[in-house]
Design an enzyme around this catalytic site. Structure first.
Site, PDB file in Angstrom:
ATOM      1  N   HIS A  68      16.097   1.948 -10.907  1.00  0.00           N
ATOM      2  CA  HIS A  68      16.506   1.437 -12.212  1.00  0.00           C
ATOM      3  C   HIS A  68      16.708  -0.053 -12.098  1.00  0.00           C
ATOM      4  CE1 HIS A  68      17.035   5.230 -14.240  1.00  0.00           C
ATOM      5  NE2 HIS A  68      17.638   5.715 -13.169  1.00  0.00           N
TER       6      HIS A  68
ATOM      7  N   CYS B 278      12.317  -0.587 -14.967  1.00  0.00           N
ATOM      8  CA  CYS B 278      12.346  -1.213 -16.285  1.00  0.00           C
ATOM      9  C   CYS B 278      12.383  -2.726 -16.090  1.00  0.00           C
ATOM     10  CB  CYS B 278      13.600  -0.795 -17.048  1.00  0.00           C
ATOM     11  SG  CYS B 278      13.761   0.975 -17.191  1.00  0.00           S
TER      12      CYS B 278
ATOM     13  N   ASP C 108       3.086   5.871  11.049  1.00  0.00           N
ATOM     14  CA  ASP C 108       4.524   5.892  10.756  1.00  0.00           C
ATOM     15  C   ASP C 108       5.272   4.756  11.420  1.00  0.00           C
ATOM     16  OD1 ASP C 108       4.694   9.405  10.436  1.00  0.00           O
ATOM     17  OD2 ASP C 108       5.356   7.910   8.978  1.00  0.00           O
TER      18      ASP C 108
END
Lengths: 385, 581
Positions: A158, A200, A73
């Site tokens: 996105h 995308c 971590d």
């Protein structure tokens, strides 16, 4: 005839060299095949809101694989823009699932999120990469890599042609990203960097890279959309994106000692499964992708050397002089005031930069229009007012 | 009355056309003038970013790095090594210069100033000691050589200081003893004697002072050199990069607290064994030490039982997987960003005791320890280094058993690993050389000198790269604001760099290292200043999208009216022309 002999000799010579090289490499072991001594991972989920559950699940599944393969971590910077596990709309609180029918809970018991919620901004992301963090930033929020670190950067959210949207309010462009990597290279903050993006038109994000030793993978080409995998009817949202779903399946088969290389990673999620065409870029990478192990980036296999020397120490241990009988050293400690309320109340408001008053532009337009009509005729004004 | 009142207020539309036109032209021209003379400079000044002045020309000079390293060597001839006529020509000083061009921006030049002299009476007495180590000690009490310099004592063949097959003895301080053959001495001139000794002295210099391989390795930040051999790759990967501070953590791993109760005097051990080394290294970096005990910390790898030796063994191949499970539990000091060196001592649990590490040839490793480059070291305790424990536990042993750990042996191994990790290179010396053990401080003076040379060069190389890339970055991106404090840091970094380079040329190693450290601090602070964030990337279409709604409505009437004025003036000019005819 002579040429034929020469060709044979040449071929034999090359084979000999190759054999010797292989021998030497095997004996030298893994030590010299990659030039890194430690691994880091920066995993970023950039979208918020409940219906973007799949992006958080994407990031957490890569986090889980990376931890399972050995990166601790302290060497992972995990940035999640929204909290899905404790979201009010989560029917199964404290879980984030990646498989339909809730087969795999990628949230687990041991998640360390370094940047959460509104801390996930373009500015913070660039600050982590370039190292320009304020001095008060704790170690767990920094990328303390050196010139022998292999870094894995995973972005999801996105995106569009040349940009990636952060938090529905700002975006990072591919030029900024390329410049940030160049600054990392200038300061030798990485040895090799693997950049994976699942959005995308993801391939547009690595188009502008120009620093050496970068390898990039994207889930879709420019003009294509990355699609999500499957909705879960109980939770009500799509759980994962296709590319990361198949990436997770691929990574579940990798264990710390496996010898799978990058060429297999490039084959993950072909068009038949992914609908979009995943892309990759290796022209800036010095080594051949076939010789790069998956664990070079996703895992943390340490190089080890046996210690052959020892130093002969002959002095006996000095007994430390303990404080004289009973007289305890009394130090005055003061309680550090964590929230100096009195200072805050009496603080003068900060001098803000001067901005022109609101409506300034509107007023300017009105003035210009008035002058225009004054010059060319008042009669036109009647049509407006 | 009505006519007068009507005459008072003449409508604008009834005014003569010429007057109206003139007023219109004047209005348009004055607006255009205001926009150009007042508006454009105002817009330029208010959208300008504040950029403080940077010493760009000096930075460009530093980009072409010319490093001169110089070392002072004293060669002292003891009695019996030179003939009387050779002795007449001594004392003598020679200077040797070597130039190397690393790449187009970096050049190195090495200068050795060698002084030859004969030994004094006190030095002769010191050289008459029975062993080389004692001779070394007494020579040291006579004179203290400054940092970076060397003294080579040439002793005759007949001397009994060195054993038979050894020609050179390298001491713990900055002295070396060199034995020459007597047959080379008779009937030769001094020049021939010096020429004969030169390869040996070169070898001594290569071991004790800076060497080309070390310095080019230190420049790796600046120059991407393809390393010569696998050894140098391993060396460069193993040692930590130069940093102003390091944190050292000693951890004791006890997987089986039910069976073992461990006692280790870590405070005393650190104070006695580790602290002297760190004090000696204080010009190089600051160190902070802490220690911890971890319970129920397993190794993560299952050891195999070796029935031939009835011990448990760990293969060298499985060692790589030991570190990761443990590292997650180690923790570190959150307050600083310094690199951490971890040293772990593992006491195997009762069911897997005793545990030994085997190398690739299935031999037991004498130290039972391994280290990982740029991370630290792990050691598994050996049975013989632990008091109060039997090889095999008897049936009626009362658990937990008290175990006292022999810290001297443990710290011996950790100290060796610490040396390797900090970059104290111990390459194999040439044949015929005997290197003295490094003593209780853990570091010989000449090793410290070598470390200081390579650290200074590394710091200078890193600082110059940082400053030049910062200057380049600020030049390329015109939108970044350069505050005064950044400009000041850059200036102080440039000054420190110039001082460091000049001190290095003069041979003052201590000052050179100090200035190079200051240069690194300032340059890193300037480069990593949080205000330098390049978030001001505006693509051209965005710039147009911002400015067009602001300026286009204003500019269109002005331009149109200016055009109208010009066309009217041209018309008037055309009308005038026929009149003239």
């Amino acid at each position: 005839y002579v040429r034929g002999i020469f060709k044979n000799l040449h071929g034999w010579f090359i084979n000999c060299l190759r054999y010797l090289f292989c021998c030497f490499q095997d004996r030298a072991g893994q030590f010299f095949s990659s030039g890194h001594t430690n691994n880091w991972a920066v995993l970023v989920c950039t979208s918020r809101f409940w219906f973007n559950y799949r992006h958080v699940a994407n990031t957490l599944s890569v986090y889980r694989s990376v931890k399972r393969l050995g990166i601790p971590d302290s060497h992972i910077v995990l940035m999640l823009a929204d909290d899905m596990a404790c979201n009010h709309r989560n029917p199964k609180p404290a879980t984030v699932f990646s498989h339909k029918n809730m087969e795999l809970n990628v949230y687990g018991d041991d998640v360390e999120v370094d940047y959460r919620g509104y801390e996930v901004t373009v500015e913070n992301f660039l600050r982590i990469l370039t190292g320009r963090l304020p001095p008060s930033t704790p170690r767990s929020k920094r990328l303390l890599s050196d010139d022998r670190s292999n870094i894995l950067i995973y972005l999801t959210g996105h995106g569009g042609n040349g940009f990636l949207k952060f938090q529905d309010s700002e975006e990072i462009s591919n030029v900024e990203l390329a410049d940030a990597f160049e600054q990392m290279w200038q300061k030798r903050r990485y040895n090799e960097l693997l950049f994976i993006i699942d959005t995308c038109q993801g391939a547009s994000m690595y188009e502008r890279f120009y620093s050496p030793n970068l390898m990039a993978l994207a889930s879709s080409q420019v003009g294509e959309d990355s699609l999500s995998h499957q909705p879960d009817l109980a939770i009500g949202v799509h759980l994962m994106d296709r590319y990361t779903f198949y990436l997770l399946e691929f990574l579940e088969d990798i264990h710390p000692a496996s010898k799978t290389n990058m060429n297999d990673l490039f084959k993950v999620c072909p068009k038949s499964q992914c609908v979009s065409t995943p892309g990759h870029r290796t022209d800036l990478f010095l080594r051949d992708p076939g010789s790069v192990l998956i664990t070079d980036f996703f895992g943390s296999v340490r190089k080890v050397e046996l210690t052959m020397e020892t130093i002969n120490l002959t002095d006996p241990i000095e007994q430390l002089e303990s404080a004289e009988s009973g007289e305890l050293q009394k130090e005055m400690h003061t309680y550090a005031d964590q929230l100096p309320v009195s200072e805050i109340i009496h603080q003068k408001p900060k001098q803000k930069d001067w901005h022109p008053p609101d409506g300034f532009i509107l007023g300017l337009w009105t003035l210009i229009l008035l002058v225009f009509f004054q010059t060319y005729g008042v009669k036109h004004l009647k049509h407006i007012f | 009355m009505k006519i007068r009142r009507a005459q008072q207020f003449v409508k604008y539309s009834d005014q003569p056309v010429m007057l109206k036109l003139k007023r219109g032209q004047l209005a348009a021209l004055s607006i255009a003038a205001v926009v150009i003379i007042v508006g454009v400079p105002l817009w330029w000044r208010t959208t300008e970013t504040y950029r403080a002045w940077l010493p760009v020309s000096q930075i460009k000079e530093l980009a072409k790095l010319q490093l001169h390293l110089s070392a002072d060597v004293e060669v002292v001839f003891a009695r019996g090594t030179v003939t009387p006529e050779q002795q007449k020509k001594v004392p003598l000083t020679q200077t040797q210069n070597m130039e190397h061009r690393v790449d187009e921006d970096t050049a190195l030049s090495y200068r050795y100033e060698t002084r030859y002299r004969t030994a004094t009476i006190m030095e002769e007495d010191a050289l008459n000691q029975p062993t080389a180590a004692e001779a070394d000690l007494s020579l040291h009490t006579l004179s203290e050589s400054p940092s970076g310099s060397l003294v080579v004592y040439v002793i005759p063949e007949s001397s009994s200081l060195l054993p038979q097959n050894v020609d050179v003895y390298i001491g713990q301080r900055r002295t070396a003893l060199l034995r020459i053959g007597s047959q080379m001495r008779v009937g030769k001139t001094l020049e021939q004697l010096l020429a004969h000794m030169e390869p040996r002295i070169k070898q001594v210099l290569h071991v004790m002072s800076f060497s080309h391989t070390d310095i080019t390795a230190a420049l790796s930040n600046r120059v991407r050199i393809s390393p010569g051999n696998k050894e140098s790759i391993a060396d460069s990967m193993r040692a930590f990069k130069s940093s102003p501070g390091y944190e050292i953590t000693f951890s004791l791993l006890n997987p089986d607290p039910k069976s073992h109760r461990l006692h280790w005097d870590i405070e005393g051990a650190v104070e006695t064994y580790i602290q002297p080394l760190l004090t000696k290294l204080s010009p190089v970096a600051n160190f902070s030490i802490d220690s911890q005990t971890l319970y129920y910390a397993m190794l993560g790898v299952n050891p195999r039982f070796d029935s031939s030796r009835s011990t448990y063994t760990l293969n060298a191949d499985s060692l790589a997987h030991v570190i990761n499970p443990v590292e997650a539990r180690l923790g570190s000091n959150a307050a600083s960003s310094n690199p951490v060196l971890n040293f772990l001592l593992y006491i195997p649990d009762a069911h897997h005791s005793p545990l030994y590490i085997h190398d690739h040839k299935k031999q037991q490793v004498p130290t039972n320890a391994f280290h990982s480059p740029r991370w630290g070291g792990i050691m598994i305790i050996r049975q013989c280094w632990v008091y109060n424990v039997n090889e095999f536990y008897e049936v009626d042993t009362v658990f937990p058993v008290d175990i006292n750990i022999d810290m001297a042996k443990v710290m011996g191994v950790f100290l060796a690993q610490l040396r390797l990790l900090l970059g104290v290179q111990s390459s194999t010396p040439p044949p015929g050389f005997l290197v003295a053990p490094c003593g209780n401080a853990g570091l010989a003076d000449w090793e410290l000198d070598r470390l200081m040379w390579s650290r200074s060069v590394e710091n200078i190389a890193t600082a110059t790269t940082t400053i030049t890339s910062l200057a380049q970055l600020l030049d390329q991106i015109g939108n970044i604001v350069i505050n005064d404090n950044i400009a000041q840091q850059v200036s102080s970094a440039v000054t420190s760099l110039q001082l460091a380079v000049s001190e290095l040329e003069a041979g003052n190693l201590g000052f050179a290292l100090q200035y190079s450290k200051e240069a690194i601090l300032s340059s890193e602070r300037a480069f990593f200043d949080p205000s330098l964030l390049h978030l001001l990337y505006f693509p051209d279409d965005q710039k147009f999208a911002i400015y067009i709604p602001l300026f286009l409505p204003m500019c269109v009437p002005i331009l149109l009216s200016l055009l109208k004025i010009v066309s009217e003036a041209r018309q008037k000019h055309r009308e005038k022309k026929p009149k003239k005819d």
